[in-house]
Scaffold this motif. Structure first.
Motif, PDB file in Angstrom:
ATOM      1  N   GLU A 125     -11.863  -5.792   2.292  1.00 39.97           N
ATOM      2  CA  GLU A 125     -12.742  -5.728   0.649  1.00 39.97           C
ATOM      3  C   GLU A 125     -12.640  -5.219  -0.379  1.00 39.97           C
ATOM      4  OE1 GLU A 125     -16.311  -6.093  -2.196  1.00 39.97           O
ATOM      5  OE2 GLU A 125     -15.269  -4.665  -0.723  1.00 39.97           O
ATOM      6  N   LEU A 126     -12.157  -3.853  -0.028  1.00 40.33           N
ATOM      7  CA  LEU A 126     -12.239  -3.020  -0.949  1.00 40.33           C
ATOM      8  C   LEU A 126     -10.592  -3.001  -1.265  1.00 40.33           C
ATOM      9  CD1 LEU A 126     -13.227  -0.178  -2.327  1.00 40.33           C
ATOM     10  CD2 LEU A 126     -12.971   0.874  -0.523  1.00 40.33           C
ATOM     11  N   ALA A 127      -9.857  -3.064  -0.480  1.00 38.50           N
ATOM     12  CA  ALA A 127      -8.133  -3.743  -0.827  1.00 38.50           C
ATOM     13  C   ALA A 127      -7.810  -4.507  -1.759  1.00 38.50           C
ATOM     14  CB  ALA A 127      -7.841  -3.932   1.070  1.00 38.50           C
ATOM     15  N   GLY A 128      -8.755  -5.653  -2.039  1.00 42.56           N
ATOM     16  CA  GLY A 128      -8.874  -6.620  -2.404  1.00 42.56           C
ATOM     17  C   GLY A 128      -9.319  -6.133  -4.092  1.00 42.56           C
ATOM     18  N   ARG A 129     -10.058  -5.511  -3.825  1.00 46.74           N
ATOM     19  CA  ARG A 129     -10.337  -4.786  -5.268  1.00 46.74           C
ATOM     20  C   ARG A 129      -9.428  -4.195  -6.196  1.00 46.74           C
ATOM     21  NH1 ARG A 129     -15.824  -5.524  -6.388  1.00 46.74           N
ATOM     22  NH2 ARG A 129     -17.017  -6.112  -4.842  1.00 46.74           N
ATOM     23  N   LEU A 130      -8.840  -3.240  -5.185  1.00 42.57           N
ATOM     24  CA  LEU A 130      -7.664  -2.030  -5.746  1.00 42.57           C
ATOM     25  C   LEU A 130      -6.038  -2.528  -5.915  1.00 42.57           C
ATOM     26  CD1 LEU A 130      -8.364   0.770  -3.109  1.00 42.57           C
ATOM     27  CD2 LEU A 130      -9.389   0.182  -5.538  1.00 42.57           C
ATOM     28  N   ALA A 131      -6.103  -3.664  -5.453  1.00 40.40           N
ATOM     29  CA  ALA A 131      -5.402  -4.968  -5.762  1.00 40.40           C
ATOM     30  C   ALA A 131      -5.733  -5.645  -6.903  1.00 40.40           C
ATOM     31  CB  ALA A 131      -5.093  -5.863  -4.503  1.00 40.40           C
TER      32      ALA A 131
END
Length: 420
Positions: A125-131
């Protein structure tokens, strides 16, 4: 003249309806825990992890179902309630692994209560935000990157219910079915954007953060409390809230199911002096609440008996800066600094495609702008001011990647606001 081209329809996501290996037996005995540990130990690579809680039904944040999946081992569903003290073999196998979770901060505290803690983690989920993804829910990210459709529907249900329906277990198993594949896909996306190290720093921060600290004066978050204007009414809210919280904690029931917030504020406003007057209010006259009338009336009586010196202030005391909406009147220079900082961060957010709130904690930005004293930095170079800002961000637990990106732009914003 050629005909205008018709855009091709978006590819249809393939529904993910059942676990690829079938729905596994729920692990609910020490023997099955040991067998599951052996099976997961025989797998390879990272471990997909999820947990189901009973938020809105139970007071505690405990996990009522654990889901694991690892390449070569398949999916494991664990009912932790009957085996809380027997998870040692499982912890021995999975704690040294990298865990892949979606919204890790939601599940890690409940897992830690069971002695389950990852050596490293990856938060999709956090990876998606950073992406820079606009939608970062599990179903949305799975559809975007893997072309699969995850049907949602039971996340908000009461997972403390027993037995758990098969449809719920199917839903739970699917939540870890493709997490490892999702990890690989989103890791490739971050690598292409040059954000792999940013993500690693964020994941380690979450892993080591521990459970959130309880907020002071939690009773002030009671719905509709702003309709009450006197300290005595606020004292009544506080006493009713504390009485409800004690019952909810003891019975492990969500506080709103003991007594809704609306009933608390209504009683604080009406100030009933007797059981009959209390029961005349909405909710309190119901069969469940009638049995607790004495408890609620005693709470109100405690509030009435408090001396003026012990009444809570109408305005919540602040340990840091006041709400930003009050700055223009109280501290206009700080308001200018905050406006400049927000504008600079918004521009940076667009450039690196990371949400502003992930670039830096908003509270840290507010504190910097509120506490900054221009006279203390008169004559400093841009590099010196950037170094100062960096030290403030470091003290506020900002990660190195955040400081590297934001310290220069915040220093520029402080300079801009000071010279205008």
């Amino acid at each position: 003249m050629s005909e205008p081209s018709v855009p091709s329809p978006a590819p249809t996501a393939v529904p993910l309806l059942a676990p690829s290996g079938g729905l596994p037996e729920v692990v609910d005995s020490p023997r099955l825990v040991a067998e599951a540990a052996v099976r997961l130990a025989g797998g390879t690579g990272p471990l997909a992890v999820d947990a189901e809680r009973a938020s809105g039904f139970r007071y505690s944040n405990r996990a009522y179902l654990l889901q694991f999946r690892r390449a070569g081992a398949g999916t494991v569903l664990v009912d932790p309630i009957p085996v809380t003290g027997d998870l040692g073999p499982l912890a021995e196998v999975i704690n040294p692994l990298e865990w892949v979770l979606h919204s890790a901060d939601q599940d890690l505290p409940g897992m830690a209560e069971l002695g389950l803690r990852p050596a490293s983690l990856y938060d999709t989920e956090l990876a998606g935000r950073l992406a820079g993804f606009e939608r970062v829910g599990l179903a949305a990210v799975v559809e975007r990157l893997l072309g699969l459709e995850l049907k949602k529907g039971h996340g908000a249900d009461d997972w403390s219910r027993r037995p758990l329906p098969e449809s719920w277990l199917n839903y739970a198993a699917l939540d870890v079915e493709v997490l490892v594949e999702l990890h690989d896909a989103i890791a490739a996306e971050l690598e292409s954007q040059g954000k792999t190290d940013w993500a690693a720093q964020e994941f380690e921060h979450i892993r080591l953060a521990g459970p959130p600290k309880p907020k002071a004066d939690r009773w002030r978050r009671t719905s509709q409390i702003h309709s009450l204007k006197s300290p005595r009414q606020l004292a009544a809210v506080r006493e009713l809230w504390l009485a409800r919280d004690e019952i909810a904690s003891r019975r492990d029931i969500a506080p709103g199911r003991i007594l809704p917030d609306s009933a608390i504020t209504a009683a604080a406003s009406a100030n009933p002096m007797s059981v009959d007057a209390l029961r005349a209010l909405p909710v309190f006259g119901g069969p469940r609440q009638r049995r607790s009338s004495k408890v609620w009336l005693q709470a109100l009586e405690r509030a009435r008996a408090l001396p003026e010196s012990e009444l809570p202030p109408v305005t919540q005391p602040f340990s840091g800066p006041p709400p930003a909406g009050r700055w223009a009147r109280k501290h206009p220079d700080a308001a200018e600094r905050l406006a400049a900082a927000r504008a600079e961060l918004a521009t940076l957010s667009e450039r690196v495609t990371v949400p502003v709130e992930n670039l830096l904690m908003p509270e840290l930005v507010r504190r910097l702008c509120w506490d900054y004293v221009p006279a203390d930095h008169a004559g400093e170079s841009a590099a010196q001011l950037t170094e100062f800002v960096d030290s403030v961000l470091q003290a506020g637990d900002a990660r190195p990647w955040q400081r590297e990106l934001t310290a220069p732009v915040l220093a520029a914003a402080l300079t801009q606001a000071t010279t205008t």
